[in-house]
Design a protein around this motif. Structure first.
Motif, short mmCIF file in Angstrom:
data_model
loop_
_atom_site.label_atom_id
_atom_site.label_comp_id
_atom_site.label_asym_id
_atom_site.label_seq_id
_atom_site.Cartn_x
_atom_site.Cartn_y
_atom_site.Cartn_z
N LEU A 1 0.83 -1.20 0.00
CA LEU A 1 0.00 0.00 0.00
C LEU A 1 0.87 1.26 0.00
N ILE A 2 1.94 1.25 0.80
CA ILE A 2 2.87 2.38 0.82
C ILE A 2 3.51 2.55 -0.55
N ARG A 3 3.88 1.44 -1.18
CA ARG A 3 4.49 1.49 -2.51
C ARG A 3 3.53 2.14 -3.52
N LYS A 4 2.26 1.81 -3.39
CA LYS A 4 1.25 2.41 -4.28
C LYS A 4 1.14 3.91 -4.03
N LYS A 5 1.23 4.33 -2.77
CA LYS A 5 1.17 5.75 -2.44
C LYS A 5 2.37 6.50 -2.98
N VAL A 6 3.56 5.86 -2.95
CA VAL A 6 4.76 6.47 -3.50
C VAL A 6 4.58 6.72 -4.99
N GLN A 7 4.05 5.74 -5.70
CA GLN A 7 3.84 5.88 -7.14
C GLN A 7 2.78 6.94 -7.45
N THR A 8 1.75 7.02 -6.60
CA THR A 8 0.69 8.01 -6.83
C THR A 8 1.19 9.43 -6.59
N ARG A 9 1.98 9.61 -5.53
CA ARG A 9 2.51 10.95 -5.23
C ARG A 9 3.49 11.40 -6.30
N ASN A 10 4.33 10.48 -6.78
CA ASN A 10 5.24 10.74 -7.90
C ASN A 10 6.08 12.00 -7.69
N ASP A 11 6.76 12.04 -6.56
CA ASP A 11 7.61 13.18 -6.21
C ASP A 11 8.89 13.14 -7.06
N LYS A 12 9.04 14.15 -7.95
CA LYS A 12 10.16 14.16 -8.89
C LYS A 12 11.33 15.01 -8.41
N ASN A 13 11.27 15.56 -7.20
CA ASN A 13 12.42 16.25 -6.64
C ASN A 13 13.60 15.28 -6.53
N THR A 14 14.80 15.78 -6.81
CA THR A 14 15.97 14.89 -6.87
C THR A 14 16.86 15.02 -5.65
N ILE A 15 17.60 13.96 -5.38
CA ILE A 15 18.58 13.93 -4.28
C ILE A 15 19.86 13.29 -4.79
N MET A 16 20.95 13.55 -4.09
CA MET A 16 22.23 12.89 -4.37
C MET A 16 22.37 11.73 -3.39
N LEU A 17 22.57 10.54 -3.91
CA LEU A 17 22.69 9.35 -3.08
C LEU A 17 24.05 8.70 -3.32
N THR A 18 24.82 8.53 -2.25
CA THR A 18 26.11 7.86 -2.33
C THR A 18 25.95 6.44 -1.83
N ARG A 19 26.20 5.49 -2.71
CA ARG A 19 26.05 4.09 -2.36
C ARG A 19 27.17 3.64 -1.42
N SER A 20 26.84 2.78 -0.49
CA SER A 20 27.85 2.21 0.41
C SER A 20 28.71 1.22 -0.37
N PRO A 21 29.92 0.91 0.12
CA PRO A 21 30.78 -0.07 -0.59
C PRO A 21 30.09 -1.41 -0.81
N LEU A 22 29.31 -1.85 0.17
CA LEU A 22 28.62 -3.13 0.03
C LEU A 22 27.57 -3.06 -1.08
N GLU A 23 26.83 -1.95 -1.15
CA GLU A 23 25.83 -1.78 -2.21
C GLU A 23 26.49 -1.74 -3.58
#
Length: 209
Positions: A58-80
Motif C-alpha cells: 500500500l505504501i508502494r502504491k502511495k509512493v507511485q501516486t505521489r510521484n515526487d520528482k524532486n531529486t537527491i544525491m545518493l552515495t552508495r555504500s561499498p557493500l551496495e
C-alpha cells in the motif's frame, strides 16, 4: 489534501531491546507441545506477516501516486556497490524522491518476505517456533520506526525525514570497509614506515645539492 504532522516519536533502540527481552524469556516458559498451540502461533504469524507485507505494498502504491520528482544525491555504500556491480565513479547517483522511496520500500518488502520464508522453513523442517514467536513482536516495533510508514501513512514531516534517510551504518558495511582496507595494505605491502632523518644527515644532503 494530506494531513501534515510534525515531529517523530520513534522508539529508541534500547527501549525496543527492553520490550523484546521479556518476550524471549516468556517463550521459554510456554509449552509448545500442547495440542493446537503451534497451529495457533503459525496462523497468527502468517496473518501478521501478510498484513505487514500488504501495508508496504500500500505504501508502494502511495509512493507511485505521489510521484515526487524532486531529486537527491545518493552515495552508495561499498557493500551496495559490490552487490550492484558499480564502480567507485558510479557510487554517487541522482535519484528522484519517488525512485528512492520505491527502493527503500522494496528493501523492506524483501526483508519481510525473506524473514517469513526463513521462519517457515525452520518450523516445517525442524519444528522451531521461537523465530515466529519473536517476529510477532519485533516486526510491529520495526514498522513503527520505519520512516516510509511514518511519512505515507502517519503523514509526518520534518528534517529527520529528508532523503536519503540517515540510518545507522550497517555492521556489514563496516566489516566490508575493514576487509577492503586490510586488502589494500596487503596488496601494497602494508603501510610504509616513515624514515627518520637526523639533522646531520639533512645538512649533508643540502651540501651535496
Amino acid at each position: 489534501y494530506q494531513r501534515r504532522v510534525r515531529g517523530s516519536k520513534m522508539i529508541p533502540q534500547h527501549i525496543t531491546s527492553l520490550i523484546i527481552l521479556p518476550v524471549v524469556l516468556a517463550s521459554r516458559y510456554i509449552d509448545w507441545q500442547q495440542p493446537g498451540r503451534q497451529l495457533v502461533l503459525l496462523f497468527a504469524f502468517l496473518v501478521s506477516q501478510s498484513s505487514f507485507i500488504f501495508v508496504f505494498y500500500l505504501i508502494r502504491k502511495k509512493v507511485q501516486t505521489r510521484n515526487d520528482k524532486n531529486t537527491i544525491m545518493l552515495t552508495r555504500s561499498p557493500l551496495e556497490r559490490v552487490l550492484r556491480g558499480l564502480t567507485e565513479s558510479q557510487a554517487t547517483e541522482v535519484l528522484s524522491i519517488r525512485e528512492y522511496d520505491l527502493e527503500e520500500c522494496d528493501k523492506t518488502l524483501r526483508t519481510l518476505s525473506i524473514g517469513t520464508l526463513v521462519c517457515l522453513f525452520l518450523y516445517f523442517q525442524s519444528a522451531v517456533v521461537f523465530p515466529m514467536f519473536t517476529q510477532l513482536f519485533v516486526i510491529p516495533l520495526n514498522m513503527l520506526n520505519n520512516k516510509l510508514f511514518q511519512i505515507y501513512l502517519l503523514g509526518k514531516t520534518g528534517p529527520e525525514f529528508q532523503r536519503p534517510f540517515k540510518d545507522q551504518e550497517s555492521p556489514f558495511t563496516k566489516m566490508f570497509d575493514e576487509l577492503k582496507n586490510q586488502y589494500k595494505n596487503l596488496k601494497g605491502g602494508g603501510p610504509k614506515p616513515v624514515k627518520k632523518i637526523s639533522v646531520q644527515a639533512k645538512k649533508r644532503q643540502l651540501k651535496l645539492q
